[in-house]
Design a protein around this motif. Structure first.
Motif, short mmCIF file in Angstrom:
data_model
loop_
_atom_site.label_atom_id
_atom_site.label_comp_id
_atom_site.label_asym_id
_atom_site.label_seq_id
_atom_site.Cartn_x
_atom_site.Cartn_y
_atom_site.Cartn_z
N SER A 136 78.57 53.65 67.55
CA SER A 136 78.95 52.42 68.24
C SER A 136 80.03 52.71 69.27
O SER A 136 80.87 53.60 69.08
N GLU A 137 80.00 51.95 70.37
CA GLU A 137 81.09 52.04 71.34
C GLU A 137 82.34 51.36 70.79
O GLU A 137 82.27 50.44 69.98
N TYR A 138 83.49 51.84 71.25
CA TYR A 138 84.75 51.19 70.90
C TYR A 138 84.75 49.75 71.40
O TYR A 138 84.22 49.44 72.46
N GLU A 139 85.36 48.89 70.61
CA GLU A 139 85.68 47.55 71.06
C GLU A 139 87.21 47.43 71.10
O GLU A 139 87.92 48.22 70.49
N GLU A 140 87.69 46.43 71.80
CA GLU A 140 89.14 46.27 71.91
C GLU A 140 89.79 46.11 70.54
O GLU A 140 90.94 46.51 70.33
N THR A 141 89.06 45.53 69.61
CA THR A 141 89.62 45.28 68.29
C THR A 141 89.14 46.32 67.26
O THR A 141 89.16 46.06 66.07
N ALA A 142 88.69 47.46 67.76
CA ALA A 142 88.17 48.48 66.84
C ALA A 142 89.20 48.83 65.78
O ALA A 142 90.35 49.15 66.08
N ASN A 143 88.77 48.74 64.53
CA ASN A 143 89.66 49.00 63.39
C ASN A 143 89.35 50.38 62.85
O ASN A 143 88.52 50.55 61.96
N VAL A 144 90.00 51.39 63.41
CA VAL A 144 89.74 52.78 63.01
C VAL A 144 90.31 53.02 61.62
O VAL A 144 91.47 52.74 61.34
N GLN A 175 85.03 53.89 61.57
CA GLN A 175 85.41 52.67 60.89
C GLN A 175 84.31 52.33 59.89
O GLN A 175 83.22 52.90 59.93
N SER A 176 84.60 51.45 58.98
CA SER A 176 83.60 51.02 58.01
C SER A 176 82.81 49.85 58.57
O SER A 176 83.23 49.20 59.53
N SER A 177 81.64 49.61 57.99
CA SER A 177 80.79 48.53 58.47
C SER A 177 80.28 47.71 57.30
O SER A 177 79.61 48.23 56.41
N ASP A 178 80.59 46.42 57.30
CA ASP A 178 80.06 45.53 56.26
C ASP A 178 78.60 45.18 56.53
O ASP A 178 77.88 44.77 55.62
N TYR A 201 76.23 47.38 57.95
CA TYR A 201 75.32 48.50 57.68
C TYR A 201 75.69 49.28 56.42
O TYR A 201 74.94 50.15 56.01
N TYR A 202 76.84 49.00 55.84
CA TYR A 202 77.27 49.66 54.60
C TYR A 202 77.30 51.18 54.77
O TYR A 202 76.84 51.93 53.91
N CYS A 203 77.83 51.62 55.91
CA CYS A 203 77.94 53.06 56.15
C CYS A 203 79.06 53.27 57.17
O CYS A 203 79.50 52.32 57.84
N PRO A 204 79.55 54.49 57.31
CA PRO A 204 80.56 54.74 58.34
C PRO A 204 80.00 54.51 59.73
O PRO A 204 78.81 54.67 59.97
N VAL A 205 80.89 54.14 60.66
CA VAL A 205 80.51 53.94 62.06
C VAL A 205 81.30 54.93 62.90
O VAL A 205 82.54 54.92 62.89
N ALA A 206 80.60 55.81 63.61
CA ALA A 206 81.23 56.78 64.50
C ALA A 206 81.46 56.11 65.86
O ALA A 206 80.52 55.61 66.48
N LEU A 207 82.71 56.11 66.32
CA LEU A 207 83.07 55.39 67.54
C LEU A 207 83.17 56.34 68.73
O LEU A 207 83.56 57.51 68.57
N PHE A 208 82.82 55.83 69.90
CA PHE A 208 82.92 56.65 71.11
C PHE A 208 83.13 55.74 72.32
O PHE A 208 82.75 54.57 72.32
N HIS A 209 83.79 56.30 73.34
CA HIS A 209 83.85 55.65 74.63
C HIS A 209 82.55 55.98 75.38
O HIS A 209 81.91 57.00 75.10
N PRO A 210 82.13 55.13 76.34
CA PRO A 210 80.82 55.33 76.99
C PRO A 210 80.60 56.75 77.50
O PRO A 210 79.50 57.31 77.33
N HIS A 211 81.62 57.38 78.08
CA HIS A 211 81.44 58.72 78.63
C HIS A 211 81.33 59.78 77.54
O HIS A 211 80.97 60.93 77.81
N GLU A 212 81.64 59.41 76.28
CA GLU A 212 81.60 60.37 75.17
C GLU A 212 80.33 60.26 74.33
O GLU A 212 80.17 61.01 73.37
N ARG A 213 79.46 59.34 74.68
CA ARG A 213 78.30 59.05 73.82
C ARG A 213 77.54 60.31 73.43
O ARG A 213 77.33 60.60 72.24
N GLU A 214 77.13 61.09 74.42
CA GLU A 214 76.30 62.25 74.13
C GLU A 214 77.08 63.32 73.37
O GLU A 214 76.54 63.97 72.47
#
Length: 351
Positions: A76-84, A98-101, A103-116
């Motif tokens: 997932s892309e970072y959001e302004e309120t991303a709770n790392v 961050q955790s996800s209620d 998907y019940y799994c960890p969420v790997a965060l990235f800025h758009p230029h870091e996606r790949e």
């Protein structure tokens, strides 16, 4: 940062499919410890046949094990309120999670230029852990989202191309930039054809399922180079079916083919005429022929991992190596199953 939700290490958790997310904790361990854990769990890991990046309905993929309905990771892309919640060093790159209620799994965060780079780091971790013991699939139905070029990654595409399709150029660009194609499931109704390069990529896929108004656009029946094909046409000339079988018999084409079915919606296939035209040979009607079925190249349904069985008294023989293919014609369907056996070996299987 402190791990809040994933405090335990580890091997008993790996035994349980519902906590496959904890595979990421192994990135904190030494290679020696990873190998030790894998040696303890070798039987369970044998059941893992593929790692799937599922971007079928979302822009950034969910990662899951094979056809299992649960996920082990979300991108997932970072959001302004991303709770790392925590960071992990994955293949040399620090990645925030961050955790996800939802998907019940960890969420790997990235800025758009870091996606790949983020996806590549986690993919390299999978390669380091599982090596080549599993396949790596990216599944999608969206040609507008780029697919990273990752080592050992194969792409599985499901697309609907409507009759009045006005974006053929971007679709061509998608196919030309795609990594290796594992499976294509495409409903193709467009009046305009793909470019020759894009069509060529289609024909090179291991497995293809297609529904078409015009059987010659794209011309899968004539040009397919893969292992398994499931073709549905609204109309098809019998002469094209005969040509397909005769080209296989001559060794001119379809050298990798294992299984092919052709369903013609609007008309039946003249059984006797077709079998005579392809020079079919026949097993005595009083005897039971062997049943042909192979494991599907791409399994989208864990309850149907095998192709539909072909049990037929009719078969053809390839001239170059004496290999046999069972041929079954029922109503408007032709089924063609290639055996890895000579005619003599094949006939010894007849009851």
């Amino acid at each position: 940062m402190k791990l809040l939700k994933y405090p335990r290490l580890v091997q008993d958790q790996i035994l349980n499919y519902t906590v496959y997310s904890d595979l990421f904790l192994l990135s904190l361990l030494s290679k020696k410890m990873k190998n030790l854990i894998k040696s303890y769990q070798v039987t369970r890991f044998k059941h893992i046949t593929s790692i799937v990046y599922d971007s079928y309905t979302i822009d950034h993929p969910l990662v899951h094990i094979g056809c299992r309905p649960f996920s082990i990771l979300k991108f997932s892309e970072y959001e302004e309120t991303a709770n790392v919640k925590f960071q992990l060093n994955i293949s040399g790159k620090m990645i925030d999670f961050q955790s996800s209620d939802e998907y019940y799994c960890p969420v790997a965060l990235f800025h758009p230029h870091e996606r790949e780079s983020v996806i590549e780091s986690i993919h390299n971790y999978f390669l380091d852990f599982f090596e080549t013991s599993v396949e790596y699939h990216w599944i999608t139905n969206n040609y507008k989202i780029s697919i990273p070029r990752l080592k050992n990654l194969a792409v599985c595409i499901h697309m609907f191309i409507p009759r009045r399709f006005e974006d053929m150029k971007n679709l061509d660009n998608f196919f030309s930039s795609c990594p290796v194609l594992k499976s294509i499931d495409i409903d193709f109704y467009a009046d305009e054809s793909l470019s020759p390069e894009s069509e060529s990529r289609l024909y090179q896929a291991e497995s293809i399922r297609t529904t078409q108004f015009d059987q010659k656009t794209p011309a899968v029946l004539r040009n397919f180079q893969g292992r398994q094909a499931f073709l549905m046409y609204f109309a098809c000339d019998v002469s094209d079916l005969i040509e397909f079988v005769n080209r296989w018999k001559s060794g001119e084409a379809f050298r990798k083919l294992e299984y092919l079915t052709i369903l013609i919606y609007r008309e039946g296939i003249p059984r006797d005429e077709t079998l005579n035209s392809i020079g079919a040979r026949h097993i005595d009607a009083t005897r039971k022929p062997p049943t042909h079925t192979v494991r599907k190249s791409y399994i989208d349904n864990p309850f149907k991992p095998m192709t539909d069985p072909i049990m037929s008294h009719s078969y053809v023989v390839r001239d170059s190596d004496n290999r046999v293919a069972s041929v079954l014609i029922e109503g408007n369907t032709l089924s063609f199953g290639v055996w890895d056996k000579t005619e003599e070996e094949f006939l010894r299987m007849v009851d």
